[in-house]
Design an enzyme around this catalytic site. Structure first.
Site, mmCIF file in Angstrom:
data_model
loop_
_atom_site.group_PDB
_atom_site.id
_atom_site.type_symbol
_atom_site.label_atom_id
_atom_site.label_comp_id
_atom_site.label_asym_id
_atom_site.label_seq_id
_atom_site.Cartn_x
_atom_site.Cartn_y
_atom_site.Cartn_z
ATOM 1 N N SER A 272 0.828 -1.199 0.000
ATOM 2 C CA SER A 272 0.000 0.000 0.000
ATOM 3 C C SER A 272 0.866 1.254 0.000
ATOM 4 C CB SER A 272 -0.976 -0.028 1.186
ATOM 5 O OG SER A 272 -1.980 0.946 1.024
ATOM 6 N N ASP B 149 -16.914 -16.356 -13.376
ATOM 7 C CA ASP B 149 -16.075 -17.236 -12.560
ATOM 8 C C ASP B 149 -15.407 -18.328 -13.383
ATOM 9 O OD1 ASP B 149 -14.866 -18.694 -10.591
ATOM 10 O OD2 ASP B 149 -16.677 -19.201 -9.488
ATOM 11 N N ASP C 262 -14.422 -21.490 -8.920
ATOM 12 C CA ASP C 262 -13.949 -21.548 -7.538
ATOM 13 C C ASP C 262 -14.160 -20.252 -6.766
ATOM 14 O OD1 ASP C 262 -12.217 -20.003 -8.958
ATOM 15 O OD2 ASP C 262 -10.393 -21.040 -8.368
ATOM 16 N N VAL D 294 -13.259 -17.333 -7.804
ATOM 17 C CA VAL D 294 -12.131 -16.432 -8.072
ATOM 18 C C VAL D 294 -11.969 -16.253 -9.573
ATOM 19 C CG1 VAL D 294 -9.626 -16.153 -7.906
ATOM 20 C CG2 VAL D 294 -10.899 -17.041 -5.958
ATOM 21 N N ASP E 109 -8.508 -6.053 -5.320
ATOM 22 C CA ASP E 109 -8.197 -4.937 -4.428
ATOM 23 C C ASP E 109 -9.167 -3.783 -4.666
ATOM 24 O OD1 ASP E 109 -7.101 -2.859 -2.963
ATOM 25 O OD2 ASP E 109 -5.041 -3.289 -3.550
ATOM 26 N N HIS F 254 -7.104 -5.856 -0.651
ATOM 27 C CA HIS F 254 -6.020 -4.896 -0.474
ATOM 28 C C HIS F 254 -4.976 -5.415 0.510
ATOM 29 C CE1 HIS F 254 -3.943 -1.139 -0.645
ATOM 30 N NE2 HIS F 254 -4.092 -0.920 0.650
#
Length: 477
Positions: free
Chosen positions: A154, A225, A232, A234, A371, A407
């Site tokens: 970050s 997906d 999954d 993700v 993020d 993040h």
């Protein structure tokens, strides 16, 4: 001992498990330090200018030192010593160092009347910390550190890029995760999104509630997906997802308009100044509700998003020095001129890493694809700019994108990676990492492992074996 730009405050021997960080009043916060080995804790105050007050700590293992230094970075607007990161480094045998970046508290109100403190936060504090820490290490062990590393995410990722660009001698290897490199571009994006989500500053009830965002997330995953051949939860690369926001159900026209604005790129004065927000992280509490869309506490009190907090702070204090600045009245068309001076201090977007390269030093970039704090597209943009300037960038820079990761940590995808070992291995062996392993969970509770492939490659399922095991994936273009 004497320091070039400051003085030592204290040096004390801390027994194993005997350290509790200032302010750690609850048991969980204190318990994370119980596994620390014995170390020497050194504190210092650095004053490179009369207005500077940079607090630094250096932790020196009393046994088992690996002859290396690892520097910690900060989050947000700094203002605190990153004790947890120092502890992790010392547990691994490193001498560790961290700083509060020259002020106390994570707000921007330290800037008005103190231009040197802005410079300290922007780039000087980390460099001064590093010089002082190396001197302390040398004095304590009567040996210069063989290697020096920086590892952070970050704002810490931005600090790492600042070091590579401004002070290429400081570190042999740098890990810059989810770097807030284009600070002023990020500020423009945040204000653009705050206007979309909180158009009335007197009513901070989220236009897009957490339940609404869960529905949005489910609809996006339903369509995207399986694009990577593995269903999954993700998305391997959200850029492949082409959902039309106007087709999402359960949204009002105002909510659809807000979503289109937030997913879209940021424009100021007729030009695109910051990339858009890719799909991902909408339904995770630590994703969009925390960073973008906001949440509601106890069904009553509206909690502005982190983009609201950081965006308004950046413009109020780091750009205009005006605590009364009103985001609803700001004309983004003047953004470039308004932020020019601030950008010269804070931004770490210079693609010229030739001095860093000439030293033989190495840089690892990484970013979570989901993020919601800082757009991963901005990190890809920076990497592409470095590569456009130097086609041999892979000799000293490698970038890894983490599918489903929020993040700096968390999310549906595996987020745990030993970045310190990765950068140390690259520096020591000279062999660049092509494939790293990320885990979801830790220890006996690991539920999934996946390979991370050096960008622009990605992990592809071989078609056989468990999709929760990294060995069943290969890296492909």
């Amino acid at each position: 001992m004497r320091l070039t730009n400051g003085t030592l405050i204290s040096a004390e021997s801390v027994q194993a498990g005997g350290f509790t960080p200032p302010g750690a009043t609850n048991a969980p916060a204190a318990d994370t330090f119980k596994t620390l080995p014995a170390f020497c804790r050194v504190t210092a105050r650095l004053t490179p200018t009369p207005d500077s007050d940079i607090r630094v700590e250096v932790w020196l293992p009393l046994s088992g030192w690996n002859r290396k230094v690892q520097a910690a970075g900060n989050g947000g607007l700094g203002g605190t010593i990153p004790y947890s990161t120092l502890a992790a480094a010392v547990r691994s045998g490193y001498a560790a160092t961290g700083t509060d970046t020259g002020h106390v508290g994570g707000n921007g109100d330290f800037v008005p009347g103190h231009p040197e403190k802005l410079v300290d936060f922007a780039y000087r504090a980390i460099h001064e910390m590093t010089v002082a820490a190396k001197a302390v290490v040398n004095a304590h062990y009567d040996a210069r550190p063989a290697r020096a590393y920086f590892n952070a995410c970050s704002t810490g990722g931005r600090q790492g890029l600042v070091e590579a660009q401004r002070y290429p001698d400081d570190f042999d290897g740098i890990v810059a995760g989810a770097p807030a490199a284009d600070f002023t571009g990020i500020a423009a994006q945040f204000i653009k999104d705050v206007r979309a989500q909180f158009p009335d500053p007197k009513n901070l009830t989220p236009l897009l509630s957490p339940d609404t965002m869960k529905s949005v997330a489910a609809q996006i995953l339903e369509q995207c997906d399986a694009l990577d051949k593995v269903k999954d939860g993700v998305m391997e690369d959200p850029r492949q997802c082409k959902v039309d926001v106007s087709t999402l159900t359960g949204l009002s026209p105002e909510q659809r308009a807000a979503l289109k604005t937030i997913y879209g790129a940021t424009r100021a004065g007729g030009e695109t100044v910051f990339p858009g927000q890719p799909f991902g992280g909408e339904g995770d509490v630590a994703g969009w509700p925390a960073w973008i869309s906001g949440s509601v506490r106890d069904g009553q009190t509206a909690v502005p998003s982190a983009r609201y907090m950081f965006g308004t702070q950046l413009f109020k204090y780091l750009v205009f020095n005006d605590p009364e600045w009103d985001y609803t009245k700001y004309d983004l068309s003047t953004w470039k001129a308004d932020t020019k001076r601030t950008a010269s201090y804070l931004n770490a977007t210079n693609p010229d890493l030739s001095a860093f390269k000439s030293k033989g030093h190495k840089l690892l970039l990484w970013h979570g694809w989901a993020d919601a704090g800082l757009s991963p597209l901005a990190t890809i943009k920076y990497y592409d700019e470095v590569k456009a300037r130097d086609p041999k960038v892979d000799e000293y820079v490698r970038m890894f994108m983490l599918p489903g990761v929020l993040h700096c940590a968390g999310g549906a995808g595996p987020a745990n990676v030993d970045w310190a070992a990765a950068i140390d291995g690259w520096v020591e062996s000279g062999k660049a990492p092509e494939r790293l392993i990320a885990q979801k969970g830790t220890g006996a509770a690991v539920t999934r492992t996946r390979p991370l492939c050096a960008y622009p490659q990605h992990a592809a399922y071989t078609g056989t074996g468990s999709t929760d095991q990294a060995e069943n994936f290969v890296c492909k273009p």
